[in-house]
Design a protein around this motif. Structure first.
Motif, PDB file in Angstrom:
ATOM      1  N   GLN A   7       0.968  -1.316  -0.023  1.00 47.67           N
ATOM      2  CA  GLN A   7       0.038   0.028  -0.066  1.00 47.67           C
ATOM      3  C   GLN A   7       0.782   1.132  -0.070  1.00 47.67           C
ATOM      4  O   GLN A   7       1.978   1.221   0.523  1.00 47.67           O
ATOM      5  N   PRO A   8       0.335   2.210  -0.485  1.00 49.85           N
ATOM      6  CA  PRO A   8       1.156   3.625  -0.509  1.00 49.85           C
ATOM      7  C   PRO A   8       1.732   4.056   0.816  1.00 49.85           C
ATOM      8  O   PRO A   8       0.851   3.855   2.019  1.00 49.85           O
ATOM      9  N   GLY A   9       2.822   4.377   1.111  1.00 46.63           N
ATOM     10  CA  GLY A   9       3.338   4.707   2.258  1.00 46.63           C
ATOM     11  C   GLY A   9       3.827   3.262   3.130  1.00 46.63           C
ATOM     12  O   GLY A   9       4.468   3.563   4.039  1.00 46.63           O
ATOM     13  N   ALA A  10       3.887   2.259   2.413  1.00 42.88           N
ATOM     14  CA  ALA A  10       4.326   0.894   3.009  1.00 42.88           C
ATOM     15  C   ALA A  10       3.926   0.851   4.380  1.00 42.88           C
ATOM     16  O   ALA A  10       4.882   0.832   5.538  1.00 42.88           O
ATOM     17  N   PRO A  11       2.753   0.860   4.781  1.00 40.10           N
ATOM     18  CA  PRO A  11       2.369   0.930   6.230  1.00 40.10           C
ATOM     19  C   PRO A  11       2.661  -0.703   7.036  1.00 40.10           C
ATOM     20  O   PRO A  11       2.917  -1.528   6.133  1.00 40.10           O
TER      21      PRO A  11
END
Length: 103
Positions: A7-11
């Motif tokens: 996911q965006p931001g690599a949570p």
């Protein structure tokens, strides 16, 4: 966990996100067991003893207490290549009941 990392931001998974994942999985199984109808007894029966592979590892619902039974791990924080801090699993103590609940 690969889907989360993509996911965006690599949570990173945390207590809240894993709890939400498990809760939604359980609710989905209960809905499937009732065919989407309001049937509390059938939904509860489906949850008792249910087992699945969670982001936290294998879990199951204890049919007697309805609490999760999950592996407990001994971990050590290490710096991964690239500098991120990660938990390295040193030992698994296997499936454990909820030690916060009186039996």
């Amino acid at each position: 966990m690969a889907a989360l990392a993509a996911q965006p931001g690599a949570p990173v998974a945390n207590y809240a996100s894993v709890g939400a994942w498990d809760g939604l999985h359980l609710i989905g199984q209960m809905i499937a067991a009732t065919g989407g109808q309001r049937d509390g007894a059938k939904a509860l029966a489906a949850a008792k003893g249910l087992q699945w592979e969670s982001p936290r590892g294998p879990v199951k619902v204890d049919p007697a207490t309805r609490h999760l039974v999950q592996n407990v791990y001994l971990r050590q924080v290490e710096r991964a290549p690239g500098g991120a801090l990660v938990n390295k699993e040193l030992q698994s103590f296997g499936p454990q009941p909820d030690h916060g609940q009186g039996q």
